[in-house]
Motif scaffolding. Structure first.
Motif, PDB file in Angstrom:
ATOM      1  N   ARG A   7       0.832  -1.211   0.000  1.00  0.00           N
ATOM      2  CA  ARG A   7       0.000   0.000   0.000  1.00  0.00           C
ATOM      3  C   ARG A   7       0.862   1.256   0.000  1.00  0.00           C
ATOM      4  NH1 ARG A   7      -4.028  -2.182   4.097  1.00  0.00           N
ATOM      5  NH2 ARG A   7      -5.576  -3.096   2.739  1.00  0.00           N
ATOM      6  N   GLU A   8       1.908   1.258   0.805  1.00  0.00           N
ATOM      7  CA  GLU A   8       2.781   2.435   0.885  1.00  0.00           C
ATOM      8  C   GLU A   8       3.479   2.678  -0.444  1.00  0.00           C
ATOM      9  OE1 GLU A   8       4.463   5.827   2.340  1.00  0.00           O
ATOM     10  OE2 GLU A   8       2.827   4.664   3.178  1.00  0.00           O
ATOM     11  N   THR A   9       3.860   1.624  -1.142  1.00  0.00           N
ATOM     12  CA  THR A   9       4.502   1.747  -2.444  1.00  0.00           C
ATOM     13  C   THR A   9       3.559   2.384  -3.464  1.00  0.00           C
ATOM     14  OG1 THR A   9       5.829  -0.205  -2.010  1.00  0.00           O
ATOM     15  CG2 THR A   9       5.634   0.448  -4.291  1.00  0.00           C
ATOM     16  N   LEU A  10       2.290   2.076  -3.362  1.00  0.00           N
ATOM     17  CA  LEU A  10       1.304   2.574  -4.318  1.00  0.00           C
ATOM     18  C   LEU A  10       0.725   3.928  -3.935  1.00  0.00           C
ATOM     19  CD1 LEU A  10      -0.605  -0.771  -4.946  1.00  0.00           C
ATOM     20  CD2 LEU A  10       1.169   0.284  -6.354  1.00  0.00           C
ATOM     21  N   ARG A  11       1.048   4.417  -2.748  1.00  0.00           N
ATOM     22  CA  ARG A  11       0.517   5.686  -2.266  1.00  0.00           C
ATOM     23  C   ARG A  11       0.971   6.828  -3.156  1.00  0.00           C
ATOM     24  NH1 ARG A  11       1.999  10.122   0.738  1.00  0.00           N
ATOM     25  NH2 ARG A  11       4.157   9.462   0.832  1.00  0.00           N
ATOM     26  N   ARG A  12       0.049   7.683  -3.544  1.00  0.00           N
ATOM     27  CA  ARG A  12       0.387   8.872  -4.320  1.00  0.00           C
ATOM     28  C   ARG A  12       0.550  10.037  -3.365  1.00  0.00           C
ATOM     29  NH1 ARG A  12      -3.629   7.998  -9.376  1.00  0.00           N
ATOM     30  NH2 ARG A  12      -2.359   6.392 -10.330  1.00  0.00           N
ATOM     31  N   PRO A  13       1.642  10.787  -3.495  1.00  0.00           N
ATOM     32  CA  PRO A  13       1.843  11.910  -2.585  1.00  0.00           C
ATOM     33  C   PRO A  13       0.836  13.030  -2.854  1.00  0.00           C
ATOM     34  CG  PRO A  13       3.560  11.846  -4.249  1.00  0.00           C
ATOM     35  CD  PRO A  13       2.726  10.621  -4.431  1.00  0.00           C
ATOM     36  N   ASP A  14       0.530  13.770  -1.817  1.00  0.00           N
ATOM     37  CA  ASP A  14      -0.304  14.959  -1.946  1.00  0.00           C
ATOM     38  C   ASP A  14       0.420  15.922  -2.886  1.00  0.00           C
ATOM     39  OD1 ASP A  14      -0.797  17.890  -0.940  1.00  0.00           O
ATOM     40  OD2 ASP A  14      -2.534  16.701  -0.296  1.00  0.00           O
ATOM     41  N   PRO A  15      -0.293  16.625  -3.774  1.00  0.00           N
ATOM     42  CA  PRO A  15       0.369  17.533  -4.713  1.00  0.00           C
ATOM     43  C   PRO A  15       1.236  18.597  -4.044  1.00  0.00           C
ATOM     44  CG  PRO A  15      -1.881  17.175  -5.379  1.00  0.00           C
ATOM     45  CD  PRO A  15      -1.716  16.515  -4.036  1.00  0.00           C
ATOM     46  N   GLU A  17       2.980  18.057  -1.275  1.00  0.00           N
ATOM     47  CA  GLU A  17       4.068  17.388  -0.569  1.00  0.00           C
ATOM     48  C   GLU A  17       5.373  17.571  -1.330  1.00  0.00           C
ATOM     49  OE1 GLU A  17       5.293  12.843   0.733  1.00  0.00           O
ATOM     50  OE2 GLU A  17       3.214  13.300   0.247  1.00  0.00           O
ATOM     51  N   VAL A  19       8.745  16.293  -2.741  1.00  0.00           N
ATOM     52  CA  VAL A  19       9.341  15.013  -3.131  1.00  0.00           C
ATOM     53  C   VAL A  19      10.613  15.287  -3.943  1.00  0.00           C
ATOM     54  CG1 VAL A  19       7.138  13.766  -3.166  1.00  0.00           C
ATOM     55  CG2 VAL A  19       7.963  14.867  -5.237  1.00  0.00           C
TER      56      VAL A  19
END
Length: 60
Positions: A7-15, A17, A19
């Motif tokens: 799940r963490e791998t597939l998580r999309r960051p908040d715009p 956030e 990175v």
């Protein structure tokens, strides 16, 4: 891997956030870009964001 790891791998960051952005440029460009940020008293990230905004404004 466990379900949570997947799940963490597939998580999309908040715009909003922050990175990492990683790509290669010629050494001279890197030096000039870093110097330009210093000359204008902004971070490299702020300079890149401003340049992209200007590029988009010009291109429409």
């Amino acid at each position: 891997p466990g379900r949570e790891a997947v799940r963490e791998t597939l998580r999309r960051p908040d715009p909003a956030e922050t990175v990492a952005l990683n790509f290669k440029v010629p050494a001279g460009f890197k030096r000039d870009f870093k110097q330009a940020a210093l000359d204008y008293g902004v971070t490299q990230s702020a300079l890149l964001q401003e340049l992209l905004a200007e590029f988009r404004a010009r291109r429409g």
